[in-house]
Enzyme design. Sequence first.
Site, PDB file in Angstrom:
ATOM      1  N   HIS A   1      22.880 -36.746 -65.655  1.00 40.51           N
ATOM      2  CA  HIS A   1      21.739 -35.926 -66.450  1.00 40.51           C
ATOM      3  C   HIS A   1      21.087 -34.855 -65.374  1.00 40.51           C
ATOM      4  O   HIS A   1      21.343 -34.771 -64.227  1.00 40.51           O
ATOM      5  CB  HIS A   1      20.232 -37.005 -66.610  1.00 40.51           C
TER       6      HIS A   1
ATOM      7  N   ASP B   1      17.341 -33.287 -64.777  1.00 33.01           N
ATOM      8  CA  ASP B   1      15.979 -33.913 -64.854  1.00 33.01           C
ATOM      9  C   ASP B   1      15.078 -33.557 -65.981  1.00 33.01           C
ATOM     10  O   ASP B   1      15.060 -32.355 -66.221  1.00 33.01           O
ATOM     11  CB  ASP B   1      15.060 -33.737 -63.536  1.00 33.01           C
TER      12      ASP B   1
ATOM     13  N   HIS C   1      23.112 -34.728 -61.975  1.00 36.51           N
ATOM     14  CA  HIS C   1      23.217 -36.095 -61.033  1.00 36.51           C
ATOM     15  C   HIS C   1      23.046 -37.386 -61.601  1.00 36.51           C
ATOM     16  O   HIS C   1      22.809 -37.461 -62.709  1.00 36.51           O
ATOM     17  CB  HIS C   1      22.108 -35.958 -59.815  1.00 36.51           C
TER      18      HIS C   1
ATOM     19  N   ARG D   1      10.039 -38.035 -54.680  1.00 37.42           N
ATOM     20  CA  ARG D   1      10.522 -36.664 -55.079  1.00 37.42           C
ATOM     21  C   ARG D   1       9.385 -35.804 -55.463  1.00 37.42           C
ATOM     22  O   ARG D   1       8.654 -36.345 -55.935  1.00 37.42           O
ATOM     23  CB  ARG D   1      11.466 -36.951 -56.155  1.00 37.42           C
TER      24      ARG D   1
HETATM   25  C1  SIN Z   1      16.842 -38.912 -59.797  1.00 38.31           C
HETATM   26  O1  SIN Z   1      16.184 -37.873 -59.401  1.00 38.31           O
HETATM   27  O2  SIN Z   1      17.485 -38.868 -61.000  1.00 38.31           O
HETATM   28  C2  SIN Z   1      16.990 -39.907 -58.813  1.00 38.31           C
HETATM   29  C3  SIN Z   1      18.202 -39.618 -57.917  1.00 38.31           C
HETATM   30  C4  SIN Z   1      18.403 -40.699 -57.066  1.00 38.31           C
HETATM   31  O3  SIN Z   1      17.429 -41.696 -56.950  1.00 38.31           O
HETATM   32  O4  SIN Z   1      19.382 -40.869 -56.228  1.00 38.31           O
END
Ligand code: SIN
Length: 279
Positions: A101, A103, A255, A270
């Site tokens: 995806h 984000d 990612h 994050r």
């Molecule tokens: C994400 O932001 O989608 C999570 C990425 C992760 O936890 O490695």
Amino acid sequence: MASSIIVRPLAGSLGAEVFGVNLSGELDPSTVAQIRRAFHEYLVIFFREQDASDNDLAHFARYFGELAVLPPHRQHPGSLPELLIIDKKPEDALVFGWEWHSDTTHLEIPPLGSVLAARILPPVGGDTLFANQYMAYDTLSDGMKTMLAGLRAVHANGHILASLEAEDVLAQGQGYGSHTTLSAVHPVIRTHPETGKKALFVNSLHTERFEDMTVAESAPLLRFLFEHSTRPEFTCRFRWAPGSIAFWDNRCCQHLALDDYPGQRRLMHRVQLRGTRPV
Ligand code: SIN
């Protein structure tokens, strides 16, 4: 005197490790410019052995834009309103971001990018994969590029909510909070506002169908695009260690958080940068 950063590519397609920067300190304009260049060239950049607090993450991110405040159900009392806490506990059924995806593309204005820091890691596993969406676009045939140029797609959080429901996660109250269904329509090919390059902009976690088409009509072409956009040769894989931080560009890479550490905890913090409407 301004210092020079060291940039070491991690794979042939995208991703680079950046050395010679302390993310918990002030950065001079030359260092910020070098980091921005690396970010645009490699799409996702990684820093190691950092001792950055949540405030440091936010401070670092603000060199590159404005932070996006989270909706109330995602905020944690006592932490920054922009801080997303990704906490996979040993007993949890789902990993946040378990499919490819970009984000929150179900929002009208998806984030520019995210800065993610490792806080607690499993002994092994929990890597994150990234895929270069400029390459995904560039490697399509001219005929496919022409056809996609006129298309827009509906992005929604329905698939996420259905998966959470199927795994009983919402009932377990793992912090996903809101059941509200959200959707937005975006161009299938977007032009990066800073580099001017074209990137494929669909992803299997959020993209439901093409605008003015049914889910069934859209499925064959979307399936091809999901597979094509995450071909192994477009990807890199980052192995986290304590003190690792990733900064990715949500406009031109996808990612996926690997779900390969059952029974272990992984805690990540994050912050997201406010984006612009995809065009
Ligand atoms: C994400 O932001 O989608 C999570 C990425 C992760 O936890 O490695």
